[in-house]
Design a protein around this motif. Structure first.
Motif, PDB file in Angstrom:
ATOM      1  N   GLY A 148       7.803   8.958   3.681  1.00  0.00           N
ATOM      2  CA  GLY A 148       8.254   7.600   3.991  1.00  0.00           C
ATOM      3  C   GLY A 148       8.170   7.259   5.462  1.00  0.00           C
ATOM      4  O   GLY A 148       9.098   6.679   6.024  1.00  0.00           O
ATOM      5  N   ARG A 149       7.065   7.574   6.072  1.00  0.00           N
ATOM      6  CA  ARG A 149       6.957   7.389   7.503  1.00  0.00           C
ATOM      7  C   ARG A 149       5.939   6.310   7.922  1.00  0.00           C
ATOM      8  O   ARG A 149       6.021   5.774   9.010  1.00  0.00           O
ATOM      9  N   CYS A 150       4.972   5.981   7.037  1.00  0.00           N
ATOM     10  CA  CYS A 150       3.845   5.153   7.494  1.00  0.00           C
ATOM     11  C   CYS A 150       4.125   3.654   7.436  1.00  0.00           C
ATOM     12  O   CYS A 150       3.528   2.881   8.174  1.00  0.00           O
ATOM     13  N   GLY A 151       5.003   3.238   6.536  1.00  0.00           N
ATOM     14  CA  GLY A 151       5.371   1.820   6.487  1.00  0.00           C
ATOM     15  C   GLY A 151       4.390   0.917   5.754  1.00  0.00           C
ATOM     16  O   GLY A 151       4.617  -0.289   5.651  1.00  0.00           O
TER      17      GLY A 151
ATOM     18  N   HIS B 242       0.809  -1.226   0.000  1.00  0.00           N
ATOM     19  CA  HIS B 242       0.000   0.000   0.000  1.00  0.00           C
ATOM     20  C   HIS B 242       0.839   1.272   0.000  1.00  0.00           C
ATOM     21  O   HIS B 242       2.015   1.249   0.342  1.00  0.00           O
ATOM     22  N   VAL B 243       0.186   2.365  -0.386  1.00  0.00           N
ATOM     23  CA  VAL B 243       0.803   3.695  -0.296  1.00  0.00           C
ATOM     24  C   VAL B 243      -0.002   4.501   0.704  1.00  0.00           C
ATOM     25  O   VAL B 243      -1.191   4.744   0.499  1.00  0.00           O
ATOM     26  N   GLY B 244       0.651   4.881   1.800  1.00  0.00           N
ATOM     27  CA  GLY B 244      -0.063   5.653   2.812  1.00  0.00           C
ATOM     28  C   GLY B 244       0.359   7.103   2.821  1.00  0.00           C
ATOM     29  O   GLY B 244      -0.394   7.993   2.460  1.00  0.00           O
ATOM     30  N   CYS B 245       1.621   7.345   3.192  1.00  0.00           N
ATOM     31  CA  CYS B 245       2.049   8.735   3.382  1.00  0.00           C
ATOM     32  C   CYS B 245       2.549   9.355   2.086  1.00  0.00           C
ATOM     33  O   CYS B 245       2.531  10.561   1.943  1.00  0.00           O
ATOM     34  N   SER B 246       3.040   8.556   1.203  1.00  0.00           N
ATOM     35  CA  SER B 246       3.462   8.930  -0.150  1.00  0.00           C
ATOM     36  C   SER B 246       4.664   9.866  -0.276  1.00  0.00           C
ATOM     37  O   SER B 246       5.414   9.773  -1.216  1.00  0.00           O
TER      38      SER B 246
ATOM     39  N   CYS C 189       8.494   2.910  -1.085  1.00  0.00           N
ATOM     40  CA  CYS C 189       8.276   4.274  -1.601  1.00  0.00           C
ATOM     41  C   CYS C 189       9.547   5.094  -1.476  1.00  0.00           C
ATOM     42  O   CYS C 189       9.604   6.230  -1.920  1.00  0.00           O
TER      43      CYS C 189
ATOM     44  N   CYS D  35       4.006   0.569   2.746  1.00  0.00           N
ATOM     45  CA  CYS D  35       4.628   0.064   1.517  1.00  0.00           C
ATOM     46  C   CYS D  35       5.780  -0.891   1.807  1.00  0.00           C
ATOM     47  O   CYS D  35       6.560  -1.201   0.907  1.00  0.00           O
TER      48      CYS D  35
ATOM     49  N   LYS E  94      11.177   0.359   2.896  1.00  0.00           N
ATOM     50  CA  LYS E  94       9.991   1.057   2.412  1.00  0.00           C
ATOM     51  C   LYS E  94      10.107   1.226   0.898  1.00  0.00           C
ATOM     52  O   LYS E  94      11.030   1.889   0.414  1.00  0.00           O
TER      53      LYS E  94
HETATM   54  S1  FES Z   1       4.013   4.948   1.639  1.00  0.00           S
HETATM   55 FE1  FES Z   1       4.308   5.553   3.689  1.00  0.00          FE
HETATM   56  S2  FES Z   1       6.269   4.726   4.101  1.00  0.00           S
HETATM   57 FE2  FES Z   1       6.008   4.256   2.044  1.00  0.00          FE
END
Ligand code: FES
Ligand SMILES: Cc1cc2nc3c(=O)[nH]c(=O)nc-3n(C[C@H](O)[C@H](O)[C@H](O)COP(=O)(O)OP(=O)(O)OC[C@H]3O[C@@H](n4cnc5c(N)ncnc54)[C@H](O)[C@@H]3O)c2cc1C
Ligand code: FES
Lengths: 182, 297
Positions: A58-61, A51-55, A75, A63, A73
């Protein structure tokens, strides 16, 4: 296993042909140099479990994948950098009929609610269990610092990983290795 | 979010090849190591580059271990491509240079530490980054190479300011040399961040050499508050020649909070930072002293 070759060919037109092994299968594609590895997996290969969360930062993990055996990560990596690499995504863990012990843990212990963070969580759990067969709950917390979950409050995720650890350690060495050595 | 288009990508496998590429394309190219700082900048279009040079395959940059430069002069050589993960957990670092793992083990998270490199962190020179402080505290030497030759810098001369170092467009940081510890020396690092494993609000690194509880010399840097880590010269002078007691360390931390210029930003006010400095200053000095007694750099 088939031999992977690194093509190293660059054509100065903004694209490059890369070859990677993803979940055991070798694929070759021409990609834009600016393409992120996460977009390569999702858009080129249709592996939308990553998945892509923070885009941006690179903080949400969400991906998180395994790149040459380590969780990273996707992304924060260019697809071209993965040329010649071995990749494991959540699709490579198990099948609906034959869940990986980590997936089983999330199922049994209700380790998810919306499920958005889950694939990344499982890849970080995989990386942890590879090197630490009996993690304490603090060690699990530290291993998933880079994976944000907005639903569960983490407690059930920790139980899920502990469940997986127990299942894996009840197996023979060969079985365990088959499930954890990508 | 996509970076702007990039027209070419090279992944040289030797340092020589890489220096040739930098010689030809230096002003148009960006080196990528771990990419953990560069990728966000590319996505935000704060960096826009026609060419990417990926240095991850260069063996020469992966060197890691102790060496004798000349008889009696032992150093720890850390190649620019050494990952934070290695710095956080390598037995040699843990046993002899624990200040480095103090700094590396809380950089970002597991995924960031698996990719991020010491070279990328030092050249990126974020004022809140963790590795610059121990590198300064340990009086390291940094080797910068181009096709025209090699340049050595002391850590003190390497960092120029906010995200600025001496490394030019056609150059690469190849490795960091850290002198092996003297007897009776200990060093430690700690940081305060808003969220666990985040960039520091303030950080302190200190090295102390003791002879029978008397401070022979020290080196102290504070990070996270200025465009580059600031040396706490008055605190070093204060400690010089003193018999170390808990009371003296408390006073030293007060001197530190007094002399370091701290600013307010969105993460912390300067008053709060001063309070943090006293707390972390005391703790880091205590830890360094404890390690000095155990001969841990
Ligand atoms: S999309 Fe959030 S860390 Fe990669
Ligand atoms: C979510 C997140 C949290 C983070 N938290 C922290 C933290 O708590 N503390 C901390 O210190 N850092 C933190 N970082 C940054 C991280 O440590 C990076 O790994 C590091 O700053 C850059 O290293 P890199 O190898 O990824 O460099 P890259 O991103 O590849 O490169 C950074 C810059 O250095 C240049 N460069 C790289 N290597 C060389 C070389 N050998 N010679 C010349 N130029 C070179 C590149 O051209 C680029 O300009 C965080 C990053 C993220 C994404
Ligand atoms: S289950 Fe919803 S984000 Fe984790």
């Amino acid at each position: 296993m088939n031999q992977l070759k690194e093509l190293q060919k660059s054509s100065a037109d903004g694209t490059k042909t890369i070859q990677v092994r993803v979940n055991g299968q070798i694929v070759e594609r021409e990609v834009h140099i600016r393409m992120l590895l996460v977009d390569f997996l999702r858009e080129e290969l249709g592996l939308t479990g990553t998945h892509v969360g923070c885009s941006v930062e690179g903080r949400c993990g969400a991906c998180t994948i395994l790149l040459n055996g380590e969780n990273v990560k996707s992304c924060l990596t260019l697809a071209v950098q993965a040329d010649g690499a071995n990749i494991l995504t959540v699709e490579g863990l198990g099948t609906p009929d034959n869940l990986h012990p980590i997936q089983e843990g999330f199922w049994e212990k209700h380790g998810l609610q919306c499920g958005f963070c889950t694939p990344g969580m499982m890849m970080s759990a995989y990386n942890l269990l590879k090197v630490n067969p009996h993690p304490s709950s603090d060690e699990i917390r530290e291993a998933i610092v880079g994976n944000l979950c907005r639903c569960t409050g983490y407690e059930h995720i920790i139980e899920a990983v502990q469940y997986a650890a127990e299942r894996l350690s009840s197996m023979s060495k060969e079985e365990r290795e088959k499930l954890l050595t990508y | 979010m996509y970076p702007a288009p990039i027209s070419d990508y090279f992944a040289p496998s030797t340092l020589e090849e890489c220096l040739d590429l930098l010689y030809h394309y230096g002003s148009q190219a960006k080196i990528i190591a771990g990419g953990q700082s560069l990728l966000p900048l590319l996505k935000l279009r704060m960096v826009d580059t026609p060419i990417i040079i990926d240095i991850n395959r260069i063996i020469e940059l992966q060197e890691f271990g102790e060496k004798f430069l000349e008889p009696g002069k032992r150093i720890l050589r850390i190649g620019a491509l050494t990952r934070h993960k290695t710095l956080a957990s390598h037995p040699l670092v843990l046993s002899k240079y624990p200040i480095i793992s103090d700094a590396a083990k809380y950089i970002g998270d597991v995924q960031i530490r698996n990719r991020g490199t010491i070279g990328g962190s030092l050249v990126h020179a974020d004022p809140a980054a963790d590795l610059p402080v121990p590198i300064l505290v340990l009086d390291s030497t940094l080797r910068v190479i181009s096709k025209d030759g090699e340049r050595d810098f002391s850590a003190e001369d390497f960092f120029l300011g906010l995200m600025m170092t001496v490394v030019e467009e056609n150059e690469i940081l190849a490795y960091v040399d850290i002198p092996s510890p003297q007897k009776g020396t200990g060093a430690a690092y700690s940081k305060h961040s808003v969220v666990f494993g985040d960039f520091s609000v303030i950080s302190v690194g200190a090295r102390v050499t003791l002879l029978e509880d008397i401070c022979q010399s020290s080196r102290i840097y504070v990070g996270g508050v200025n465009p580059r880590p600031q040396r706490a010269v008055n605190t070093e002078e204060f400690l010089q020649g003193k018999t170390i007691t808990s009371e003296i360390l408390q006073k030293a931390a007060d001197v530190m909070a007094e002399e370091i210029e701290v600013e307010s930003d969105m993460r912390a006010s300067n008053t709060y930072r001063k309070i943090l400095l006293k707390h972390y200053g005391f703790n880091v000095l205590s830890k360094a002293i404890q390690r000095a007694k155990e001969d841990q750099f």
